[in-house]
Motif scaffolding. Structure first.
Motif, PDB file in Angstrom:
ATOM      1  N   ASN A  51      72.200  52.808  33.343  1.00 17.38           N
ATOM      2  CA  ASN A  51      72.841  52.886  31.891  1.00 17.38           C
ATOM      3  C   ASN A  51      73.710  51.882  31.424  1.00 17.38           C
ATOM      4  O   ASN A  51      73.618  51.294  30.126  1.00 17.38           O
ATOM      5  N   SER A  52      74.328  51.191  32.289  1.00 16.50           N
ATOM      6  CA  SER A  52      75.339  50.017  32.039  1.00 16.50           C
ATOM      7  C   SER A  52      74.362  48.956  31.750  1.00 16.50           C
ATOM      8  O   SER A  52      74.607  48.072  30.706  1.00 16.50           O
ATOM      9  N   VAL A  84      73.075  49.389  28.402  1.00 17.92           N
ATOM     10  CA  VAL A  84      74.163  49.105  27.256  1.00 17.92           C
ATOM     11  C   VAL A  84      74.227  47.670  27.090  1.00 17.92           C
ATOM     12  O   VAL A  84      74.123  47.142  25.921  1.00 17.92           O
ATOM     13  N   ARG A  92      74.065  52.923  36.893  1.00 11.56           N
ATOM     14  CA  ARG A  92      73.901  51.559  36.894  1.00 11.56           C
ATOM     15  C   ARG A  92      72.911  50.981  35.693  1.00 11.56           C
ATOM     16  O   ARG A  92      73.140  50.094  35.072  1.00 11.56           O
TER      17      ARG A  92
END
Lengths: 353, 299, 281
Positions: free
Chosen positions: C17-18, C21, C15
């Motif tokens: 990481n997203s 990003v 979560r």
């Protein structure tokens, strides 16, 4: 409509091999065969979607072989209906009329007639995607029939529907054909559908037309092992035709057969006797009545199907399948029982191997 | 069967019609293709051949190109240390970019693929938007962010880390390349993870694989086509990048793209520029073939 | 669904990481937009809100001119590329003809070829072609608007063709046969059945072509003439000299142009998706 020596090659592959066929006015005709047998190609040639490589194709006496589809008095109901997804039901049905420059008022009237003919009134403004499979089928029928074709072609018309709907549509299709009175030619791989719907059936395999006849003729007197096997189930007993009405079976028994038509097989030929499982009588060994050809063997398997029981009976030279009604007054045989089997002379057919 | 008197004549006529139909169909296809076919030959194939021809030509002392004395001098030059270093540097930077993209994108794609349809579509659109956004502007944004006295530098300074001085370094170029090509990695990865049959993962768990083990032994191998496709889609443009290294590397780190441009616009050594362009294109072609082999067309 | 069940720590990592990003993708663009309103002369420094840089843009005749060139190049090249690309897509998907494979391969090349190689090709081609024309007809041609358009069309035909082909491939070919069966001639079948059904693909291809044309720096830089430079090429040369608040502002304008096109294509996809949904009802 008549086809004479019609062939179609795709490069080196012969898809349809010299087919001769006459279809009468107002007939409901089925082209039946396994996939890849050339039935769809034959239909597409009649429709004008393929040009025959050779032969003659006449509709009401005029040659149409080389004509493109938009210049033939035939219309097609495509396999997946091919309804135009961006047009409403009414626009789909009116497409052919608009393309052939029918006056606007006529278009509107005929479209609404066709829509009510297939009982789709009130759905005129729906898009195809908003219709069920059966409704799409009806729109496809209306879209073809509205042009008053002399022949209506149907490519696997019911294949996309589920079983219940298919049975319902079979009935409707037959009703519809009687109402409009034009020739229907349809292609199917489903033998039951062909038997249920059509006045006559043409059975095709590997590009050749094997037999043409009424459903009864095809079922009762197949000329060819393939036809007998494809339509219904059958036991095939190998033998030699000794006389017009006598076959010597592979085990040496002689059986009387319905007299064989000329041209199918001749005396002295190796033949097969087609024996439908439901036409074989079965009882305890030794119980076969006099005056009938009979065979004895041992029950190998018993399969209970609800309304019927299927026995597989092992002889020393082959296995025979027998289907009997499931009734309390009939003896039930068990695996390992010795049984006798017999049949009426007219219950069998001699076919080309 | 009634034999028609003119059966033979009809047969010839039909065969003729069939042949005519096919010929007409082919002619229609050709007519439809012809304008763009001609355009692509004149304005693409011919230029390509010209580049090939030039790569065998000789550079005269005045800087013009003599279309005579055909030789392999330009290709031999590629082995010289200056050019070789440029190539090696480009390959290394492109590899670093690819690996970084993979490491960042895989978990993201995995996350996407395991969300509900709404969230997934939202995330994918969020990835697509920068991808459609003007390329130059995206690079410029980083130039601005990384500039001395710019937002990032001010930030690191304010938390006591001192000013960040990474503009015009390899790091800046890599950041720019990752930023530019990350969507190229995410999309094929997502496609292959999304297509994964989760029952296989369940089966592996049922057969006593731990979570990480089932990822390593089942999920990763099955999504390998996506990994390969994404890696090629990132590696290939990174290799030939020109705008990003120019803006963020400040021309200090000469990479292949910039080197080729220099050969044409300043050094005026067309044969060397042409041969390098050709080599670059060959790399792309080989990569593309690998990409299709990996099933990239379906991703 | 148990295959998708993930340990809580892993889920938390995924979560974040997203989230990172998404932040990584958007933060630079958003900050750029914010700083374009900064009053400070140093472009990366906040100096109070101002619209001065935008006002200056409207006075900058050089930028005005390059915007004009960019828009004209994009429109003309998109129209040509869309027509040619659609024709070739139809030819490749629906017909057999001599040279089909060669044509197919030729249409893939512009997609995979690096910008720099394409730029070099076009530069050399025009140099050679102009020499030849000079030699044969004594005409002194020079690079400019036309050469830019020709080059953009050369790479955009391929992109349009790919997008349109995908659409045609997804279309049931029996629909065209059904039209023929219903008395439509070839042209009518195309006009009333094929064209309406592939229209979203054609529009999508055109949007991609406009975007690529407005994006291009490298090829245009090689084929532009002294009097006709596109906005991206001009801005690129400005950035190389240094970052200025005016560039921030012009970048935001370019950003808005891109976003308009994105919105167009997202709306297009949405419209198709909605149609797809009613299809499944």
């Amino acid at each position: 409509m008549s086809l004479r020596a019609v062939s179609k090659h795709f490069d080196d592959v012969v898809a349809v091999d010299s087919v001769d066929l006459d279809i009468g006015d107002g007939e409901f005709f089925a082209l039946l065969g396994p996939s890849g047998c050339g039935k769809t190609t034959t239909l597409r040639m009649i429709a004008g979607l393929e040009i025959p490589s050779a032969g003659s194709l006449k509709i009401f006496g005029s040659e149409v072989g080389p004509l493109p589809p938009n210049r033939r008095p035939v219309n097609t109901v495509f396999q997946n209906y091919a309804l135009f997804p961006h047009m409403s039901v009414a626009d789909n049905v009116g497409f052919g009329l608009r393309m052939s420059k029918t006056p606007k008022a006529d278009v509107a009237r005929r479209v609404s007639e066709a829509i009510s003919l297939v009982r789709m009134g009130g759905m005129e403004n729906r898009r195809p995607a908003q219709l069920s499979g059966g409704q799409q089928q009806r729109v496809a029928l209306a879209r073809a029939l509205v042009n008053r074709p002399k022949v209506l072609l149907l490519d696997e018309p019911l294949a996309a529907l589920d079983l219940k709907l298919r049975q319902e549509m079979q009935f409707e299709l037959k009703q519809l054909q009687r109402e409009v009175g034009i020739t229907f030619v349809f292609v199917t791989h489903d033998q039951e559908e062909a038997l249920a719907l059509s006045d006559r059936i043409g059975v095709m395999d590997s590009g050749r037309l094997l037999q043409v006849g009424t459903p009864e003729e095809i079922y009762d007197a197949p000329v060819d092992r393939f036809v007998a096997d494809f339509i219904g189930r059958s036991n095939f007993l190998a033998g030699t035709l000794e006389a017009h009405d006598r076959v010597c079976l592979a085990n040496g028994d002689r059986v009387t057969v319905p007299s064989v038509a000329d041209g199918v097989v001749s005396v002295g030929d190796a033949v097969q006797v087609s024996l439908r499982p439901e036409r074989v009588m079965i009882d305890r060994a030794g119980a076969a009545p006099e005056g009938h050809a009979s065979l004895e063997g041992e029950v190998a398997t018993v399969t209970f199907l609800g309304n019927s029981i299927v026995y597989r009976v092992a002889l020393d030279w082959m296995t025979i399948e027998v289907e009997t009604d499931h009734r309390p007054d009939l003896d039930r045989h068990e695996v390992g029982d010795r049984v006798a089997m017999w049949w009426r002379d007219d219950a069998i057919a001699v076919v080309r191997p | 069967m009634t034999v028609l008197p003119d059966a033979d004549a009809l047969e010839t006529a039909l065969g003729e019609a069939e042949r005519r139909g096919e010929v007409a169909e082919r002619r229609r296809g050709l007519l439809l293709a012809l304008p763009s076919f001609a355009y692509m030959v004149l304005f693409f194939a011919v230029p390509l051949v010209i580049v090939l021809v030039y790569s065998f030509a000789t550079r005269t002392s005045s800087g013009s190109t003599a279309l005579s004395d055909w030789n392999l001098e330009a290709y031999r030059k590629l082995g010289e240390p200056i050019v070789r270093n440029v190539v090696i540097r480009s390959v290394v930077l492109a590899l670093i970019t690819t690996v970084l993209c993979l490491v960042i994108a895989y978990p993201f794609a995995y996350f996407c693929a395991t969300r509900s349809a709404t969230v997934r579509n939202l995330l994918l659109v969020a990835v697509m938007i920068p991808f459609w956004t003007n390329f130059l502007v995206r690079n410029y944004a980083w130039r601005l962010l990384l500039s001395s006295g710019g937002p990032i530098s001010s930030f690191t300074e304010s938390i006591g880390l001192g000013p960040t001085e990474i503009l015009f370094t390899k790091t800046a170029v890599v950041i720019g390349l990752v930023y530019a090509y990350l969507p190229f990695m995410i999309l094929p990865l997502f496609a292959s993870i999304d297509r994964l049959d989760w029952r296989l993962v369940e089966a592996s768990r049922d057969l006593y694989a731990s979570g990480p083990a089932s990822f390593r032994k089942v999920v990763l191998p099955l999504t390998m086509p996506g990994v390969i496709a994404g890696s090629i889609l990132v590696f290939v443009p990174s290799m030939g990048a020109y705008v990003t290294p120019e803006l963020l590397g400040g021309g200090k780190e000469t990479l292949l793209g910039s080197y080729i441009v220099t050969q044409f616009l300043t050094a005026r050594n067309w044969p060397v520029g042409a041969s390098l362009s050709f080599v670059l294109m060959a790399v792309m072609l080989v990569s593309t073939i690998i990409y299709f082999r990996a099933g990239g067309k379906n991703l | 669904m148990s295959g998708r069940s993930i340990a809580p720590t892993t889920r938390w990592l995924l979560r974040s990481n997203s989230a990172l990003v998404i932040a990584f993708l958007y933060a630079p663009i958003i900050l750029l937009a914010v700083y374009s309103f900064s009053g400070s002369r140093i472009p990366g420094e906040w100096g109070g809100f101002t619209t001065e840089w935008y006002a200056r843009l409207f006075d900058d005749s050089r930028i005005q001119k390059t915007i004009g060139v960019s828009v004209r190049v994009a429109l003309v090249s998109t129209v040509i590329a869309t027509v040619l690309g659609t024709m070739s897509a139809l030819a490749l998907e629906r017909f057999k003809f001599r040279g089909r494979r060669v044509f197919d391969a030729l249409l893939y090349l512009p997609i995979i070829i690096p910008d720099v190689t394409m730029a070099v090709m076009m530069l050399m081609f025009f140099t050679q072609a102009f020499d030849l024309v000079d030699l044969l007809f004594g005409l002194g041609l020079s690079k400019g608007f036309a050469t830019i358009v020709v080059s953009h069309v050369a790479f955009n035909i391929a992109f349009v063709s790919v997008v349109v082909r995908a659409r045609i491939a997804g279309m049931d070919a029996t629909l065209e046969q059904a039209a023929a069966d219903l008395y439509a001639n070839r042209w009518q079948a195309f006009r009333y059945v094929t064209l309406p059904l592939i229209a979203p693909g054609v529009l999508g291809g055109a949007l991609l072509a406009i975007t690529l044309s407005l994006d291009d720096v490298v090829v245009t830089q090689f084929v532009a003439g002294p009097g006709s430079t596109t906005l991206p090429v001009y801005v690129f040369s400005l950035i190389r000299k240094g970052v200025t608040p005016t560039i921030n502002a012009v970048s935001v304008i370019m950003l808005l142009a891109s976003l308009t096109l994105v919105a167009g294509s997202v709306a297009l996809q949405r419209a198709q998706a909605v149609r797809g949904r009613t299809n499944s009802e």
